[in-house]
Design a protein around this motif. Structure first.
Motif, PDB file in Angstrom:
ATOM      1  N   ARG A   8       1.196  -0.890   0.310  1.00 50.10           N
ATOM      2  CA  ARG A   8      -0.091  -0.614   0.124  1.00 50.10           C
ATOM      3  C   ARG A   8       0.730   1.198   0.433  1.00 50.10           C
ATOM      4  O   ARG A   8       1.963   1.694   0.663  1.00 50.10           O
ATOM      5  CB  ARG A   8      -1.177  -0.075   0.822  1.00 50.10           C
ATOM      6  N   ALA A   9       0.041   2.885  -1.036  1.00 49.50           N
ATOM      7  CA  ALA A   9       1.416   3.618  -0.482  1.00 49.50           C
ATOM      8  C   ALA A   9       0.423   4.557  -0.842  1.00 49.50           C
ATOM      9  O   ALA A   9      -1.007   4.222   0.032  1.00 49.50           O
ATOM     10  CB  ALA A   9       2.149   3.383  -2.299  1.00 49.50           C
ATOM     11  N   SER A  10       0.797   5.792  -0.472  1.00 49.75           N
ATOM     12  CA  SER A  10      -0.706   7.524  -0.649  1.00 49.75           C
ATOM     13  C   SER A  10      -0.991   7.096  -1.886  1.00 49.75           C
ATOM     14  O   SER A  10      -0.814   6.957  -2.674  1.00 49.75           O
ATOM     15  CB  SER A  10       0.380   8.274  -0.617  1.00 49.75           C
ATOM     16  N   LEU A  12      -3.621   8.113  -4.714  1.00 49.31           N
ATOM     17  CA  LEU A  12      -2.897   8.722  -5.743  1.00 49.31           C
ATOM     18  C   LEU A  12      -4.245   8.701  -6.309  1.00 49.31           C
ATOM     19  O   LEU A  12      -4.382   9.882  -7.639  1.00 49.31           O
ATOM     20  CB  LEU A  12      -2.168   8.330  -6.429  1.00 49.31           C
ATOM     21  N   GLU A 298      -0.293   0.419  -7.372  1.00 45.07           N
ATOM     22  CA  GLU A 298      -0.252   0.308  -5.680  1.00 45.07           C
ATOM     23  C   GLU A 298      -0.855   1.845  -5.123  1.00 45.07           C
ATOM     24  O   GLU A 298      -1.200   2.133  -3.119  1.00 45.07           O
ATOM     25  CB  GLU A 298       0.785   0.348  -5.079  1.00 45.07           C
ATOM     26  N   GLY A 299      -0.356   2.750  -5.738  1.00 44.46           N
ATOM     27  CA  GLY A 299      -1.352   4.379  -5.141  1.00 44.46           C
ATOM     28  C   GLY A 299      -2.254   4.771  -5.145  1.00 44.46           C
ATOM     29  O   GLY A 299      -2.897   5.601  -5.183  1.00 44.46           O
ATOM     30  N   PRO A 402       5.079   6.398 -10.816  1.00 42.00           N
ATOM     31  CA  PRO A 402       4.561   5.963 -10.832  1.00 42.00           C
ATOM     32  C   PRO A 402       3.309   6.147 -12.097  1.00 42.00           C
ATOM     33  O   PRO A 402       2.940   5.126 -12.308  1.00 42.00           O
ATOM     34  CB  PRO A 402       3.455   6.839  -9.335  1.00 42.00           C
TER      35      PRO A 402
END
Length: 409
Positions: A8-10, A12, A298-299, A402
């Protein structure tokens, strides 16, 4: 074409109103219940099985969701997954089996471009929709001679949800030259359609932006000893080594390069962006690069629920880079069935008429899915022509670009 764990990422993207439903509404179709089959083709065994199984399990999630939500009233979906072992002849045979089954309304897959080049003519002749989450060879949609003769659609029933090597190869070439100050490249590829085309796209773009390809070579599938090749590459003094191919050969090549004293990073396409590459290359992988056709999912908030559902299912294999695109490919077929089900004369279509109507409807399908906006252009390609770039950092693939467009570099 080719799976890494997706952390998981921030955020977007914007959270979809109904995650994992493709933001669709109910009420598609009507009438008595019928059962239709969505085929899935990919390597479910062999050294690329982790990627093929990620595609299969993601398609299963989409089908289960559609059935639970009654997304297409009057239609129950089932999945028929076939193993092609990343072999062209097996893929063609699987395509013939799908075409012969009147309940099959569409096929998700295959994984590799080589398999797709064998399967697409079969499915196209049968009027059967095919949508791949991973094929990247431009020839599938534009023709093999598109540079000289112009783009011409090859198969009217073929679609894909990822962008092509004509984007991911040049994107990494431009990034290497402009951001990494790479002026000399060694370019190696396997002999398959995916690897040779991707390497050619990289090499052409690298020289167009002012770089020099100082060394070229090809390797056979299944090669494991790269000692001699690594020594030859080291002598060419590259700033970057590009490999067009997949992780079973790419990982050992990276390890051999580092053992030969090559300090330049190895780079490649989605065929390297896998956990298998990390295992095969070991610590030598740190600093290596790969491109991935499409956005770094993942963003995207829309991917979070998908990933949770996938992991809750308890699969040993990770979804990989193509699992999210397989989910959206399957959902596109489900929505196409819903749109096609109601015939122009007001009766629910079944059998051959439904199959043809699904292939026709797929062209105009558009929705916001796990991977963002999903829609197709006049060639059957994804309208979103972007790619992402990853780097191995501390033994993990980490997104460093990304969302990449050719004009960005």
């Amino acid at each position: 074409m080719t799976g890494s764990t997706l952390p998981r990422a921030s955020v977007l993207g914007v959270v979809c109103a109904v995650l994992l439903s493709g933001c669709s509404s109910g009420g598609l179709g009507s009438g008595s219940t019928i059962t239709v089959t969505i085929g899935v083709d990919g390597p479910l065994t062999g050294n690329l099985a982790d990627l093929g199984l990620g595609i299969r399990y993601s398609a299963e999630l989409a089908v289960a969701k559609a059935n639970a939500k009654n997304t297409v009233p009057g239609v129950k979906f089932i999945l028929d997954a076939k193993d092609d072992r990343a072999d062209e002849q097996a893929a063609r045979a699987n395509g013939e089996a799908f075409a012969a089954d009147p309940k099959v309304v569409g096929v998700v897959g295959p994984l590799t471009s080589s398999s797709a080049l064998a399967m697409a003519p079969v499915l196209s002749k049968a009027g059967l929709a095919e949508i791949s989450p991973s094929n990247t060879a431009p020839a599938l949609t534009w023709g093999a001679d598109y540079r000289a003769a112009g783009k011409k659609r090859q198969y009217p029933t073929y679609f894909r949800t990822v962008t092509t090597d004509a984007v991911q190869g040049p994107l990494l070439a431009r990034y290497a030259h402009t951001r990494l100050s790479a002026n000399r490249a060694a370019v190696v590829s396997d002999t398959k359609a995916y690897g040779t085309n991707l390497a050619a796209e990289f090499a052409t773009a690298f020289e167009e932006v002012g770089g020099k390809v100082a060394f070229r070579a090809t390797v056979e599938q299944g090669t494991s000893d790269f000692t001699k090749l690594a020594s030859q590459i080291a002598a060419s003094r590259p700033d970057i080594v590009y490999y067009g191919g997949e992780h079973p050969e790419g990982g050992p090549l990276s390890a051999a390069l580092k053992a030969a004293g090559v300090k330049a990073p190895m780079a490649g396409g989605d065929g390297l962006h896998t956990d298998g590459y990390l295992k095969a290359a070991g610590p030598s992988a740190n600093g290596d690069l790969s491109s991935q056709p499409g956005i770094s999912v993942e963003g995207l908030a829309s991917a979070f629920t998908y990933l949770d559902a996938y992991h809750q299912a308890g699969h040993e294999e990770e979804p990989g880079p193509f699992g999210p695109y397989a989910y959206d490919s399957t959902w596109a077929l489900i929505l196409a069935v819903g749109r096609a089900r109601q015939g122009g004369n007001g009766t629910d279509l079944t059998g051959p008429e439904l199959r043809k109507a699904v292939a026709d409807a797929l062209q105009d399908i558009s929705f916001f899915g796990v991977t963002g906006d999903v829609a197709f252009d006049e060639f059957g390609d994804a309208r979103s022509q972007v790619a992402s770039i990853y780097q191995v950092q501390k033994g993990t693939w980490t997104s460093i670009v990304p969302v990449g467009r050719l004009r960005d570099f």
